[in-house]
Design an enzyme around this catalytic site. Structure first.
Site, PDB file in Angstrom:
ATOM      1  N   GLU A 288      -4.223 -60.613 -36.751  1.00 62.55           N
ATOM      2  CA  GLU A 288      -4.410 -60.236 -38.148  1.00 62.55           C
ATOM      3  C   GLU A 288      -4.761 -58.758 -38.272  1.00 62.55           C
ATOM      4  O   GLU A 288      -5.587 -58.251 -37.514  1.00 62.55           O
ATOM      5  CB  GLU A 288      -5.531 -61.102 -38.737  1.00 62.55           C
ATOM      6  CG  GLU A 288      -5.759 -60.935 -40.225  1.00 62.55           C
ATOM      7  CD  GLU A 288      -6.820 -61.892 -40.735  1.00 62.55           C
ATOM      8  OE1 GLU A 288      -7.832 -61.412 -41.284  1.00 62.55           O
ATOM      9  OE2 GLU A 288      -6.645 -63.120 -40.572  1.00 62.55           O
TER      10      GLU A 288
ATOM     11  N   ASP B 289      -3.861 -58.936 -44.176  1.00 63.56           N
ATOM     12  CA  ASP B 289      -5.078 -59.413 -44.842  1.00 63.56           C
ATOM     13  C   ASP B 289      -5.577 -58.375 -45.846  1.00 63.56           C
ATOM     14  O   ASP B 289      -5.266 -58.451 -47.022  1.00 63.56           O
ATOM     15  CB  ASP B 289      -6.144 -59.746 -43.800  1.00 63.56           C
ATOM     16  CG  ASP B 289      -7.473 -60.163 -44.415  1.00 63.56           C
ATOM     17  OD1 ASP B 289      -7.502 -60.480 -45.618  1.00 63.56           O
ATOM     18  OD2 ASP B 289      -8.493 -60.159 -43.707  1.00 63.56           O
TER      19      ASP B 289
ATOM     20  N   ASP C 207      -8.330 -60.816 -34.994  1.00 60.97           N
ATOM     21  CA  ASP C 207      -8.371 -60.030 -36.220  1.00 60.97           C
ATOM     22  C   ASP C 207      -8.948 -58.664 -35.885  1.00 60.97           C
ATOM     23  O   ASP C 207     -10.129 -58.536 -35.551  1.00 60.97           O
ATOM     24  CB  ASP C 207      -9.238 -60.732 -37.267  1.00 60.97           C
ATOM     25  CG  ASP C 207      -9.314 -59.950 -38.578  1.00 60.97           C
ATOM     26  OD1 ASP C 207      -8.593 -58.941 -38.710  1.00 60.97           O
ATOM     27  OD2 ASP C 207     -10.092 -60.359 -39.465  1.00 60.97           O
TER      28      ASP C 207
ATOM     29  N   LYS D  20     -12.907 -61.458 -33.603  1.00 61.50           N
ATOM     30  CA  LYS D  20     -12.848 -60.108 -34.139  1.00 61.50           C
ATOM     31  C   LYS D  20     -12.622 -59.125 -32.993  1.00 61.50           C
ATOM     32  O   LYS D  20     -13.384 -59.108 -32.012  1.00 61.50           O
ATOM     33  CB  LYS D  20     -14.147 -59.769 -34.867  1.00 61.50           C
ATOM     34  CG  LYS D  20     -14.327 -60.525 -36.177  1.00 61.50           C
ATOM     35  CD  LYS D  20     -13.364 -60.030 -37.241  1.00 61.50           C
ATOM     36  CE  LYS D  20     -13.672 -60.651 -38.588  1.00 61.50           C
ATOM     37  NZ  LYS D  20     -12.789 -60.130 -39.657  1.00 61.50           N
TER      38      LYS D  20
ATOM     39  N   GLN E 249     -14.332 -63.924 -46.545  1.00 59.37           N
ATOM     40  CA  GLN E 249     -14.843 -62.579 -46.784  1.00 59.37           C
ATOM     41  C   GLN E 249     -16.345 -62.556 -46.484  1.00 59.37           C
ATOM     42  O   GLN E 249     -17.130 -62.033 -47.240  1.00 59.37           O
ATOM     43  CB  GLN E 249     -14.562 -62.163 -48.225  1.00 59.37           C
ATOM     44  CG  GLN E 249     -14.522 -60.654 -48.406  1.00 59.37           C
ATOM     45  CD  GLN E 249     -13.537 -60.233 -49.464  1.00 59.37           C
ATOM     46  OE1 GLN E 249     -12.341 -60.413 -49.287  1.00 59.37           O
ATOM     47  NE2 GLN E 249     -14.024 -59.669 -50.538  1.00 59.37           N
TER      48      GLN E 249
ATOM     49  N   LYS F 181      -7.249 -64.955 -49.599  1.00 59.29           N
ATOM     50  CA  LYS F 181      -8.692 -65.041 -49.782  1.00 59.29           C
ATOM     51  C   LYS F 181      -9.007 -65.223 -51.263  1.00 59.29           C
ATOM     52  O   LYS F 181      -8.728 -64.329 -52.071  1.00 59.29           O
ATOM     53  CB  LYS F 181      -9.391 -63.780 -49.248  1.00 59.29           C
ATOM     54  CG  LYS F 181      -9.392 -63.679 -47.730  1.00 59.29           C
ATOM     55  CD  LYS F 181     -10.137 -62.442 -47.269  1.00 59.29           C
ATOM     56  CE  LYS F 181     -10.212 -62.392 -45.740  1.00 59.29           C
ATOM     57  NZ  LYS F 181     -10.827 -61.139 -45.251  1.00 59.29           N
TER      58      LYS F 181
END
Length: 366
Positions: A217, A242, A191, A162, A294, A266
């Site tokens: 992402e 996403d 991401d 992240k 998620q 997702k």
């Protein structure tokens, strides 16, 4: 086989530590358990994870829309009439997580009714998926320690980092420390959860060139149309959409506008039905897909592996299946196991998400 009753049960399970990323942070899994009861006694199960800072849905909104809006219209319909049920849900815009959970619960009921695992009904390509684990906002050395531990304990060799912090040097350092500490054979991708501008993302890609990162992402908000298109054109690695692509229509928009050249699927926000449409669109266009997470519970992760293992295209990359390890507990009666970096599907009728009723009674909030 008609739907007799629908439950939307709010519950809360704490995380072992706060999970932080560019679009917010969570301390507790405030989710909604969806159960679809048929007149024949079958119960289809799914989990709905609200993400108000991303999709605008809350625990209360999901419960309300499922019980008060969808419920009265689908009760009495046959579970096999999926398009009729979908038409009911499509009359209400947005609310993708609520729709996705109801769809998965209906698929679960269908699998039980025909005595077949849902991953077989969806495609049956394989019986397991490689696992990718998410690393949140923490100092670089702590991230490396966490990744090494997950590699040693679970055999995980793919990590999503992240990013989206400022100054950019924080995330650039994390990329370098992870690559140096994990070696060349471990996959690392990023991401940003819309945390940067497109220009900032390009600067990060410039400074991390040579580190072998495989994907970036949601680097910036998709509304930053021109700059994001320029980023996609210049990026040496795929730019994955996403949050900007919860529906098949959104996927078409981003791909046709040049806003992305790979797509994250997702099941938590698309269910199995729309996820199938999104996958078909991507495979038809030759676009890579990933199976995202998620911040799912084990119930949600089981749904992801059920869909992901069913198709060839969704097994090419490791699926994000392990964030339940950051939870203090779970509702699944038969816990998921990560072995040699993989999670297996359940070879039982339906999805196989049996609930521990004692735990549900303990964590439910109504």
């Amino acid at each position: 086989m008609k739907i007799a009753r629908i439950e939307a049960i709010p519950y809360a399970i704490p995380y072992t530590h706060p999970l932080r990323f560019a679009s917010g942070e969570v301390h507790t899994a405030d989710h909604v358990l969806i159960r679809v009861h048929t007149e024949d006694g079958i119960i289809g199960i799914a989990d709905a994870p609200p993400r108000p800072y991303t999709y605008g849905e809350t625990q209360t909104s999901i419960r309300t829309i499922v019980q008060d809006v969808f419920g009265p219209q689908v009760i009495g319909l046959d579970i096999f009439d999926r398009e009729k049920i979908r038409q009911v849900m499509d009359r209400t815009i947005h609310n993708q997580v609520a729709k996705g959970a109801l769809d998965i619960a209906i698929w679960d009921a269908i699998g039980q009714a025909v005595k077949t695992p849902v991953h077989k009904l969806l495609g049956g390509f394989t019986d397991s998926m490689r696992v990718s684990h998410m690393l949140g906002f923490r100092p670089a050395e702590e991230l490396l320690e966490e990744a090494l531990g997950f590699g040693e304990q679970y055999g995980i060799t793919t990590f999503k980092l992240k990013v989206g912090r400022r100054p950019l040097a924080l995330d650039i350092e994390a990329c370098r420390v992870l690559r140096e500490g994990l070696g060349e054979n471990v996959e690392i991708y990023l991401d940003a959860n819309r945390g940067w501008t497109a220009n900032e993302a390009m600067e990060v890609l410039r400074q991390t060139e040579g580190l072998g990162l495989t994907m970036l992402e949601e680097p910036c908000d998709a509304k930053e149309t021109l700059s994001r298109k320029r980023l996609v054109e210049r990026s040496p690695i795929p730019i994955v959409a996403d949050e900007s692509v919860p529906t098949a229509g959104d996927v078409s928009r981003e791909l046709l506008s040049g806003g992305a050249n790979a797509i994250c699927i997702k099941t938590a926000r698309s269910g199995f039905t729309e996820a199938t449409e999104i996958l078909g669109l991507c495979t038809g266009l030759g676009v890579d897909v990933t199976m995202g997470n998620q911040i799912d519970t084990q119930i949600g992760s089981l749904a992801t592996v059920t869909f992901g293992a069913a198709h060839q295209a969704t097994t090419r990359k490791a699926g994000e299946l392990s964030n339940f390890l950051d939870m203090t507990d779970d509702l699944l009666a038969d816990p998921l196991v990560i072995k040699d970096g993989r999670i297996s599907v359940r070879s039982v009728p339906g999805v196989g998400a049996g609930i521990d009723e004692t735990k549900l009674a303990h964590y439910r909030q109504d």
